[in-house]
Design a protein around this motif. Structure first.
Motif, PDB file in Angstrom:
ATOM      1  N   ARG A   1       0.798  -1.228   0.000  1.00  0.00           N
ATOM      2  CA  ARG A   1       0.000   0.000   0.000  1.00  0.00           C
ATOM      3  C   ARG A   1       0.825   1.269   0.000  1.00  0.00           C
ATOM      4  O   ARG A   1       0.286   2.347  -0.211  1.00  0.00           O
ATOM      5  N   ARG A   2       2.121   1.138   0.258  1.00  0.00           N
ATOM      6  CA  ARG A   2       2.993   2.307   0.331  1.00  0.00           C
ATOM      7  C   ARG A   2       4.359   1.967  -0.242  1.00  0.00           C
ATOM      8  O   ARG A   2       4.872   0.879   0.011  1.00  0.00           O
ATOM      9  N   ILE A   3       4.938   2.935  -0.955  1.00  0.00           N
ATOM     10  CA  ILE A   3       6.267   2.730  -1.519  1.00  0.00           C
ATOM     11  C   ILE A   3       7.128   3.952  -1.203  1.00  0.00           C
ATOM     12  O   ILE A   3       6.774   5.075  -1.582  1.00  0.00           O
ATOM     13  N   PRO A   4       8.262   3.748  -0.527  1.00  0.00           N
ATOM     14  CA  PRO A   4       9.178   4.868  -0.305  1.00  0.00           C
ATOM     15  C   PRO A   4       9.754   5.372  -1.635  1.00  0.00           C
ATOM     16  O   PRO A   4       9.996   4.584  -2.557  1.00  0.00           O
ATOM     17  N   VAL A   5       9.955   6.667  -1.698  1.00  0.00           N
ATOM     18  CA  VAL A   5      10.542   7.295  -2.873  1.00  0.00           C
ATOM     19  C   VAL A   5      11.942   7.764  -2.474  1.00  0.00           C
ATOM     20  O   VAL A   5      12.102   8.541  -1.527  1.00  0.00           O
ATOM     21  N   LEU A   6      12.951   7.254  -3.202  1.00  0.00           N
ATOM     22  CA  LEU A   6      14.341   7.571  -2.887  1.00  0.00           C
ATOM     23  C   LEU A   6      14.989   8.377  -3.997  1.00  0.00           C
ATOM     24  O   LEU A   6      14.747   8.126  -5.180  1.00  0.00           O
ATOM     25  N   GLU A   7      15.845   9.303  -3.593  1.00  0.00           N
ATOM     26  CA  GLU A   7      16.664  10.046  -4.538  1.00  0.00           C
ATOM     27  C   GLU A   7      18.088   9.999  -3.997  1.00  0.00           C
ATOM     28  O   GLU A   7      18.327  10.413  -2.856  1.00  0.00           O
ATOM     29  N   ASP A   8      18.996   9.463  -4.780  1.00  0.00           N
ATOM     30  CA  ASP A   8      20.379   9.258  -4.339  1.00  0.00           C
ATOM     31  C   ASP A   8      20.432   8.461  -3.040  1.00  0.00           C
ATOM     32  O   ASP A   8      21.235   8.743  -2.151  1.00  0.00           O
ATOM     33  N   GLY A   9      19.545   7.478  -2.913  1.00  0.00           N
ATOM     34  CA  GLY A   9      19.528   6.605  -1.748  1.00  0.00           C
ATOM     35  C   GLY A   9      18.870   7.184  -0.514  1.00  0.00           C
ATOM     36  O   GLY A   9      18.789   6.532   0.516  1.00  0.00           O
TER      37      GLY A   9
END
Length: 140
Positions: free
Chosen positions: A101-109
């Protein structure tokens, strides 16, 4: 043009270190009207803890919320993440195929957001029941 994750994600996710307690996470969830907290150490994502994780994996098993750390309970293995530049449709397919139901969004880890089922409902069909629930004010 295909919509990007950055257009639908909830930015600035609430995060706590792995040593924080379940009680601390629950207070953050209450105060921010959310159902998840990202678990980080040194700005790097280690996992995610949801309100359901606290209840099912910890309290129902007899763990003390004031003494049990997020690191002991968080989902880590095979954690599904996306980037702000990914197509939103990719997030939809990941949620569908992995039943999450949820997905973390990562930028450069580093975590920069979370895409939730509610975010997608609001974006795709603002008249849906899930969108109505997601847009409603919290009922503290």
């Amino acid at each position: 043009m295909m919509q990007k994750v950055r257009e639908i994600m909830t930015p600035a996710p609430v995060s706590l270190p792995s040593g924080a307690t379940l009680a601390e996470a629950a207070k953050q969830m209450r105060d921010h009207h959310i159902g998840d907290v990202l678990v980080v150490d040194d700005d790097r994502l280690l996992g995610i803890v949801t309100d359901r994780d606290i209840v099912i994996r910890a309290i129902a098993e007899g763990s003390d919320p004031g003494r049990t750390s997020l690191g002991e309970v968080c989902s880590r293995e095979g954690l599904t993440c996306v980037t702000p530049q990914d197509d939103a449709e990719q997030a939809v397919e990941l949620m569908r195929s992995k039943a999450i139901r949820r997905i973390p969004v990562l930028e450069d880890g580093r975590p920069v957001g979370v895409v939730s089922l509610g975010d997608l409902a609001l974006e795709r069909d603002s008249r849906s029941v899930l969108a109505d629930i997601s847009a409603a004010p919290a009922n503290n």
